[in-house]
Motif scaffolding. Structure first.
Motif, PDB file in Angstrom:
ATOM      1  N   GLU A  16      38.151  38.352  38.130  1.00  0.00           N
ATOM      2  CA  GLU A  16      37.288  39.125  39.020  1.00  0.00           C
ATOM      3  C   GLU A  16      35.813  38.762  38.925  1.00  0.00           C
ATOM      4  N   THR A  17      35.486  37.804  38.117  1.00  0.00           N
ATOM      5  CA  THR A  17      34.081  37.501  37.880  1.00  0.00           C
ATOM      6  C   THR A  17      33.468  36.597  38.954  1.00  0.00           C
ATOM      7  N   ASN A  18      32.191  36.743  39.101  1.00  0.00           N
ATOM      8  CA  ASN A  18      31.394  35.790  39.866  1.00  0.00           C
ATOM      9  C   ASN A  18      30.496  35.001  38.925  1.00  0.00           C
ATOM     10  N   PHE A  19      30.597  35.306  37.642  1.00  0.00           N
ATOM     11  CA  PHE A  19      29.776  34.659  36.635  1.00  0.00           C
ATOM     12  C   PHE A  19      30.282  33.231  36.448  1.00  0.00           C
ATOM     13  N   PRO A  20      29.469  32.229  36.706  1.00  0.00           N
ATOM     14  CA  PRO A  20      29.945  30.839  36.678  1.00  0.00           C
ATOM     15  C   PRO A  20      30.606  30.413  35.372  1.00  0.00           C
ATOM     16  N   THR A  21      30.115  30.890  34.255  1.00  0.00           N
ATOM     17  CA  THR A  21      30.701  30.501  32.969  1.00  0.00           C
ATOM     18  C   THR A  21      32.161  30.921  32.884  1.00  0.00           C
ATOM     19  N   TYR A  22      32.476  32.105  33.373  1.00  0.00           N
ATOM     20  CA  TYR A  22      33.840  32.615  33.284  1.00  0.00           C
ATOM     21  C   TYR A  22      34.723  32.078  34.408  1.00  0.00           C
TER      22      TYR A  22
END
Length: 162
Positions: A16-22
């Motif tokens: 569900e992330t938009n965080f690029p690392t994840y």
């Protein structure tokens, strides 16, 4: 159930992330929540009662949620330890459990789509690429989180022994 809760939490964060690392760790082939769901359903069909998650799984799940929002290096440490430890040592444990108490039933948890060694190598490369951007302090912080990862996983493992 505690392990399933932890996998559900970690995989939910990644999915569900938009965080690029994840985001780079979506659909790696190492995901285990669905496999655990199938195994628990099988155990239920065999007449076993499936308990609710207990404190160790709940605590670890909440800890992972907090890391996802506040500490990406620490979360990556837990991601690594959860997937790599369970896949490497897990296969050996799964085989022994299957032989000793499950009449050689192979649990879904120990099945992967594709060669496990290849899946692990691809994820290892992604992890290394992420860590290349970290400062020395961030890398050290990630490594220091390993002890907590083992502590949380150990508490869940001890539930099996109790």
């Amino acid at each position: 159930m505690d392990g399933k809760l932890v996998y559900n939490t970690l995989e939910g964060i990644i999915d569900e992330t938009n965080f690029p690392t994840y985001a780079g760790f979506k659909n790696t082939g190492l995901e285990r929540a669905e496999s655990l769901r199938k195994d628990l359903e099988w155990f239920k069909e065999q007449g076993y009662e499936i308990p609710e998650p207990m404190a160790p799984g709940k605590t670890y799940s909440e800890y992972i949620k907090d890391l996802a929002e506040n500490d990406p290096q620490a979360l990556i440490c837990h991601f690594y330890n959860i997937y790599f430890a369970h896949s490497a040592g897990g296969q050996m444990i799964g085989t022994k459990v299957s032989e000793k108490i499950l009449d050689d039933k192979e649990l879904e948890f120990y099945k992967w789509d594709g060669q496990l060694s290849q899946l692990l190598q691809i994820v290892r490369q992604k992890l290394n690429k992420v860590a290349e951007c970290w400062t020395r302090e961030e890398k050290n912080h990630c490594l220091e989180e390993t002890e907590k990862s083992f502590k949380f996983s150990g508490e869940i493992l001890r539930l099996i022994l109790s």
